[in-house]
Motif scaffolding. Structure first.
Motif, PDB file in Angstrom:
ATOM      1  N   GLU A 161       0.826  -1.200   0.000  1.00 29.79           N
ATOM      2  CA  GLU A 161       0.000   0.000   0.000  1.00 29.79           C
ATOM      3  C   GLU A 161       0.864   1.254   0.000  1.00 29.79           C
ATOM      4  O   GLU A 161       0.584   2.229  -0.718  1.00 29.79           O
ATOM      5  CB  GLU A 161      -0.912  -0.004   1.224  1.00 29.79           C
ATOM      6  CG  GLU A 161      -1.776   1.227   1.362  1.00 29.79           C
ATOM      7  CD  GLU A 161      -2.690   1.169   2.566  1.00 29.79           C
ATOM      8  OE1 GLU A 161      -3.294   2.209   2.889  1.00 29.79           O
ATOM      9  OE2 GLU A 161      -2.799   0.086   3.183  1.00 29.79           O
ATOM     10  N   ARG A 162       1.929   1.228   0.774  1.00 25.46           N
ATOM     11  CA  ARG A 162       2.816   2.394   0.863  1.00 25.46           C
ATOM     12  C   ARG A 162       3.592   2.595  -0.425  1.00 25.46           C
ATOM     13  O   ARG A 162       3.804   3.734  -0.864  1.00 25.46           O
ATOM     14  CB  ARG A 162       3.735   2.239   2.072  1.00 25.46           C
ATOM     15  CG  ARG A 162       2.986   2.399   3.391  1.00 25.46           C
ATOM     16  CD  ARG A 162       3.696   1.771   4.565  1.00 25.46           C
ATOM     17  NE  ARG A 162       2.968   2.006   5.812  1.00 25.46           N
ATOM     18  CZ  ARG A 162       1.906   1.309   6.201  1.00 25.46           C
ATOM     19  NH1 ARG A 162       1.424   0.338   5.435  1.00 25.46           N
ATOM     20  NH2 ARG A 162       1.302   1.586   7.342  1.00 25.46           N
ATOM     21  N   VAL A 163       4.013   1.508  -1.052  1.00 27.67           N
ATOM     22  CA  VAL A 163       4.695   1.604  -2.343  1.00 27.67           C
ATOM     23  C   VAL A 163       3.748   2.184  -3.390  1.00 27.67           C
ATOM     24  O   VAL A 163       4.121   3.081  -4.165  1.00 27.67           O
ATOM     25  CB  VAL A 163       5.226   0.222  -2.776  1.00 27.67           C
ATOM     26  CG1 VAL A 163       5.633   0.224  -4.251  1.00 27.67           C
ATOM     27  CG2 VAL A 163       6.409  -0.190  -1.900  1.00 27.67           C
ATOM     28  N   ALA A 164       2.519   1.696  -3.418  1.00 26.60           N
ATOM     29  CA  ALA A 164       1.541   2.232  -4.373  1.00 26.60           C
ATOM     30  C   ALA A 164       1.310   3.719  -4.128  1.00 26.60           C
ATOM     31  O   ALA A 164       1.186   4.514  -5.074  1.00 26.60           O
ATOM     32  CB  ALA A 164       0.231   1.465  -4.260  1.00 26.60           C
ATOM     33  N   GLY A 165       1.259   4.105  -2.856  1.00 28.63           N
ATOM     34  CA  GLY A 165       1.074   5.515  -2.532  1.00 28.63           C
ATOM     35  C   GLY A 165       2.225   6.374  -3.023  1.00 28.63           C
ATOM     36  O   GLY A 165       2.013   7.485  -3.539  1.00 28.63           O
ATOM     37  N   ARG A 166       3.452   5.876  -2.873  1.00 28.56           N
ATOM     38  CA  ARG A 166       4.614   6.624  -3.373  1.00 28.56           C
ATOM     39  C   ARG A 166       4.557   6.761  -4.892  1.00 28.56           C
ATOM     40  O   ARG A 166       4.895   7.818  -5.436  1.00 28.56           O
ATOM     41  CB  ARG A 166       5.897   5.926  -2.958  1.00 28.56           C
ATOM     42  CG  ARG A 166       6.189   5.908  -1.468  1.00 28.56           C
ATOM     43  CD  ARG A 166       6.469   7.275  -0.898  1.00 28.56           C
ATOM     44  NE  ARG A 166       7.516   7.981  -1.615  1.00 28.56           N
ATOM     45  CZ  ARG A 166       8.005   9.165  -1.246  1.00 28.56           C
ATOM     46  NH1 ARG A 166       7.530   9.771  -0.171  1.00 28.56           N
ATOM     47  NH2 ARG A 166       8.954   9.754  -1.938  1.00 28.56           N
ATOM     48  N   LEU A 167       4.136   5.721  -5.574  1.00 34.39           N
ATOM     49  CA  LEU A 167       4.028   5.785  -7.037  1.00 34.39           C
ATOM     50  C   LEU A 167       2.978   6.808  -7.460  1.00 34.39           C
ATOM     51  O   LEU A 167       3.193   7.591  -8.396  1.00 34.39           O
ATOM     52  CB  LEU A 167       3.676   4.403  -7.588  1.00 34.39           C
ATOM     53  CG  LEU A 167       4.777   3.352  -7.487  1.00 34.39           C
ATOM     54  CD1 LEU A 167       4.228   1.966  -7.795  1.00 34.39           C
ATOM     55  CD2 LEU A 167       5.932   3.680  -8.418  1.00 34.39           C
ATOM     56  N   ALA A 168       1.853   6.822  -6.757  1.00 34.62           N
ATOM     57  CA  ALA A 168       0.809   7.800  -7.076  1.00 34.62           C
ATOM     58  C   ALA A 168       1.289   9.220  -6.797  1.00 34.62           C
ATOM     59  O   ALA A 168       1.059  10.140  -7.599  1.00 34.62           O
ATOM     60  CB  ALA A 168      -0.458   7.492  -6.280  1.00 34.62           C
TER      61      ALA A 168
END
Length: 278
Positions: A3-10
């Motif tokens: 979830e945190r990785v996806a947030g950084r990508l967004a």
């Protein structure tokens, strides 16, 4: 972590589509980071230029890539896929073979760090695979990584990540036992932890672990059951090398994973060694 990785990508401006085995989690994460939600792995990747998978173990990774509605069969031509999970070297080699057969560019890129590093975009990505493919997707990895380091073949990244986790697991277990021995021999716990924290051999990760020992804060970042899983994968790699220290630590975490402590953080290995928190 995913979830945190996806947030950084967004946050970095990438158009992100997410999928999780729990539809409720998929909906929640998509809403929280402004991503699209997909109903399946295949549905998540059909329009993607880069696909990042981050799951718990070999079985989960296999299901995501090769299961019903698996991602690997739906990736479009020219896309790159990144297996960022901590998986075995054996599965990394097999996955690379499946990707080659599907004419898909694969990198393995497990990360060193935990949730705080993921939130800060400061993970250390260990990358295995074709350097040219890495060159194409490095900006994506850089959205959640402070360091991106190519280490060789797909399985080489898995081996290196497992070796790192094993070293950390041994150290956390040893420091937990050392604090337990010192306090039960009459040393004030705060004194024991302060001395150990200030030593030149005690790096930042262990300093943080000692602070969590002191606070009895064992909320999971790297749960004990996943530590035990990683030691199991390490055990597949010995190839005749004596691994008595690693085997001893593996036994400690395997035993803890078979108790109510299984979902505690790796630092929870100290729970039974320290007196109740006053």
């Amino acid at each position: 972590m995913g979830e945190r990785v996806a947030g950084r990508l967004a946050t970095a401006g990438h158009a992100v589509t997410v999928w999780n085995r729990s539809p409720a989690v998929t909906t929640r994460v998509a809403g929280s980071i402004g991503a699209a939600a997909a109903p399946s792995p295949a549905g998540a990747v059909t329009e993607a230029e880069v696909v990042v998978c981050m799951v718990a173990d070999d079985r989960a990774s296999r299901d995501v890539w090769l299961g019903d509605d698996g991602a690997l069969g739906a990736v479009r031509a020219g896309a790159a896929v990144v297996e960022a999970s901590t998986v075995s070297a054996r599965w990394s080699r097999e996955l690379a073979e499946h990707a080659a057969a599907a004419q898909v560019d694969l990198l393995t890129a497990p990360v060193v760090g935990s949730r705080p590093q993921a939130e800060a975009g400061a993970l250390f990505s260990l990358v295995g695979g074709d350097p040219e493919v890495l060159g194409r997707v490095e900006s994506v990895l850089a959205a959640y990584s402070g360091t991106v380091r190519h280490v060789g073949r797909p399985e080489d990244a898995a081996v290196m990540k497992l070796a790192i986790n094993a070293v950390f697991g041994v150290q956390v277990a040893a420091y937990a036992e050392a604090v337990g021995v010192a306090t039960r021999a009459g040393i004030d716990e705060s004194t024991a932890i302060e001395v150990l924290t200030g030593l030149p051999i005690t790096g930042p990760g262990l300093q943080r672990a000692l602070g969590l020992f002191a606070a009895r804060d064992f909320a999971p970042n790297f749960p004990i059951h996943l530590v035990a899983k990683d030691f199991g994968y390490v055990g597949q790699l010995s190839n005749g090398v004596s691994t008595q220290v690693l085997d001893a630590a593996a036994n400690v975490f395997r035993d803890a994973a078979n108790t109510d402590d299984a979902d505690l953080d790796i630092t929870g290995i100290a729970r039974s060694l320290l007196p109740p928190h006053r």
